[in-house]
Design an enzyme around this catalytic site. Sequence first.
Site, PDB file in Angstrom:
ATOM      1  CG  ASP A 173      -2.323   0.543   0.851  1.00  0.00           C
ATOM      2  OD1 ASP A 173      -2.379   1.702   0.402  1.00  0.00           O
ATOM      3  OD2 ASP A 173      -3.327  -0.170   1.000  1.00  0.00           O
ATOM      4  CG  HIS A 237      -4.294   2.324  -2.133  1.00  0.00           C
ATOM      5  ND1 HIS A 237      -4.267   3.222  -1.078  1.00  0.00           N
ATOM      6  CD2 HIS A 237      -5.607   2.156  -2.446  1.00  0.00           C
ATOM      7  CE1 HIS A 237      -5.508   3.578  -0.760  1.00  0.00           C
ATOM      8  NE2 HIS A 237      -6.344   2.948  -1.593  1.00  0.00           N
ATOM      9  CG  ASP A 300      -8.631  -0.109  -3.243  1.00  0.00           C
ATOM     10  OD1 ASP A 300      -7.701  -0.714  -3.816  1.00  0.00           O
ATOM     11  OD2 ASP A 300      -8.522   0.366  -2.101  1.00  0.00           O
ATOM     12  CD  GLU A 301      -9.914   4.062  -1.122  1.00  0.00           C
ATOM     13  OE1 GLU A 301     -10.829   4.463  -0.374  1.00  0.00           O
ATOM     14  OE2 GLU A 301      -8.827   3.668  -0.686  1.00  0.00           O
ATOM     15  CD1 TRP A 374     -14.484  -1.898  -2.078  1.00  0.00           C
ATOM     16  CD2 TRP A 374     -14.444  -0.520  -0.311  1.00  0.00           C
ATOM     17  NE1 TRP A 374     -13.924  -0.714  -2.490  1.00  0.00           N
ATOM     18  CE2 TRP A 374     -13.874   0.144  -1.430  1.00  0.00           C
ATOM     19  CE3 TRP A 374     -14.516   0.156   0.918  1.00  0.00           C
ATOM     20  CZ2 TRP A 374     -13.392   1.450  -1.356  1.00  0.00           C
ATOM     21  CZ3 TRP A 374     -14.038   1.457   0.996  1.00  0.00           C
ATOM     22  CH2 TRP A 374     -13.491   2.095  -0.133  1.00  0.00           C
ATOM     23  CG  PHE A 406     -15.183   1.406  11.149  1.00  0.00           C
ATOM     24  CD1 PHE A 406     -14.414   2.515  10.819  1.00  0.00           C
ATOM     25  CD2 PHE A 406     -15.810   0.710  10.127  1.00  0.00           C
ATOM     26  CE1 PHE A 406     -14.272   2.917   9.503  1.00  0.00           C
ATOM     27  CE2 PHE A 406     -15.668   1.104   8.799  1.00  0.00           C
ATOM     28  CZ  PHE A 406     -14.904   2.211   8.484  1.00  0.00           C
TER      29      PHE A 406
END
Length: 512
Positions: A173, A237, A300-301, A374, A406
């Site tokens: 990452d 990432h 992702d992202e 997700w 979380f």
Amino acid sequence: MESVLALVPRPLKQECAEGFFECDGIPGISGDGSFAEETGVFSGQLSARYGAVSGSPPQIMCAKDGAIPAEGYRLRVAANRIDLAAADGDGMYNGLQTLRQLFLSGDTGDVFVKNPQTHFAIPCVEIEDAPRFPWRGFMLDCSRHFYQVSFIKKLIDALSLHHINRFHWHLTDDQGWRLPVPEYPLLAEKASKRRNPYRQEEIYDEGFYTEDEIREVVAFAAARHITVVPEVDLPGHTVAALAAYPELGCTGGPYQVEYRHGVFEDILCAGNDRIFDFVAAVFDSLSRLFPGKYVHIGGDEAPTARWETCPKCRQRMTELKLNEPRQLQRWLTRRFVQMLTERGKTAIGWDEVLEGMNDSECTALPDDMIVMYWRSWMDKKLIVDAAAAGRSLIMTPCDQGAYINFRQVEDPDGPGAAYRSTTLQNSYEIPLVYPEMTEEQAKRVLGGQGNLWAEVINSAMNAEYMIFPRLCALAEAFWSPAAGDFAGFKRRLQVHQRRIDSLGFVQCREDS
Ligand SMILES: [Zn+2]
């Protein structure tokens, strides 16, 4: 109240009978030749806890029964012997882990037990069990915090106690690269080290797994019937990799391994062919080290800001006749999946890879790529359409129980991200099939997974506190066709958490 043993996950069927199987010390086990590896691991697990397995003649008899469903087992505890049957090693291992739970009840102060360390009294019972879903996963983020192999093995063993069969290993990452790639030695030298933003000369976090360590983890997991699924996140990432090899980014850098959290604009340059040499070397490493069928390539992202202004990326778009930079990601994903297919692997990606799929031939998502869902706060159309198109899905709904980074309880001093919560009940009630799905679409769901991201989890002890007991709730949701009784689960959990204590884990307790 119905009579059920305090097992987690709850078996499909169980019938309790009068009496106990009693023994002094751990009884001998006969594996009938087919299951020597499984019984060997089981004996090791119990002797690690209670001392040598002594008993003879054997009183635990393991046998093959081809009529039992895949991964399922039948366990019969009678006053004078214990019989376990399964069609395959997966099922036998699962049955042995249920039996292990009953032996670990010796540490729980349960009514069944007389003298925990030496004398066992297992209640007579007949259990028939098989999983609801074939994919029962857990992900650990080893980039944001580097976890030692000793902790990973301890965790994998506990996952197997809960019939979890996939360990998703998040290895790379922005904040650190942990995977050895011999052709790119600076990944070990530079990309694995995060510097203190205030004192650049000081390394703040570092770690890198050796090939031997990875093989050790893979073999340890395989003996516990867990497939390790490595993840290398691409094309976003990737700041840690860019810090080592800045020529792979659009601007050429310099970059540094990120200490901040979030999503960063510097990603692999889609216009530079050298990224394919890099990714090929990474995939070669993964193929060499991970015998399992699956490789997770993230997806992702990945912001397109750099691609929009990068001359090489613009040039690539022109050549491919693409209208928008986002299509470059689909084109890359398609190439990466093809590279994995050539290596005999099945690719998995986060649900962003679905966006705008099938818009042109060179950007269409290969049919056999599995999608891990997700972004559960979004419209369900994306995932329902994918299921309707026949795509296989794994459910890890972020804000519906799967993300256990979380906080579980209100505890201002506790570990975990505080801007959202995932309660034990949220995890227990994780939706694995959405009401929007038809029966046919629901069949595309392979199962579910819990994920522990580690931006704010900075030690193994804190990770354990986040994992337990929510992992127990997730495991029951993935395994038990009979799940759906949170009150009953909580009652069983009171006994079960003492088993987890006995394995040496830190846990969160709602009532403490
Ligand atoms: Zn570029």
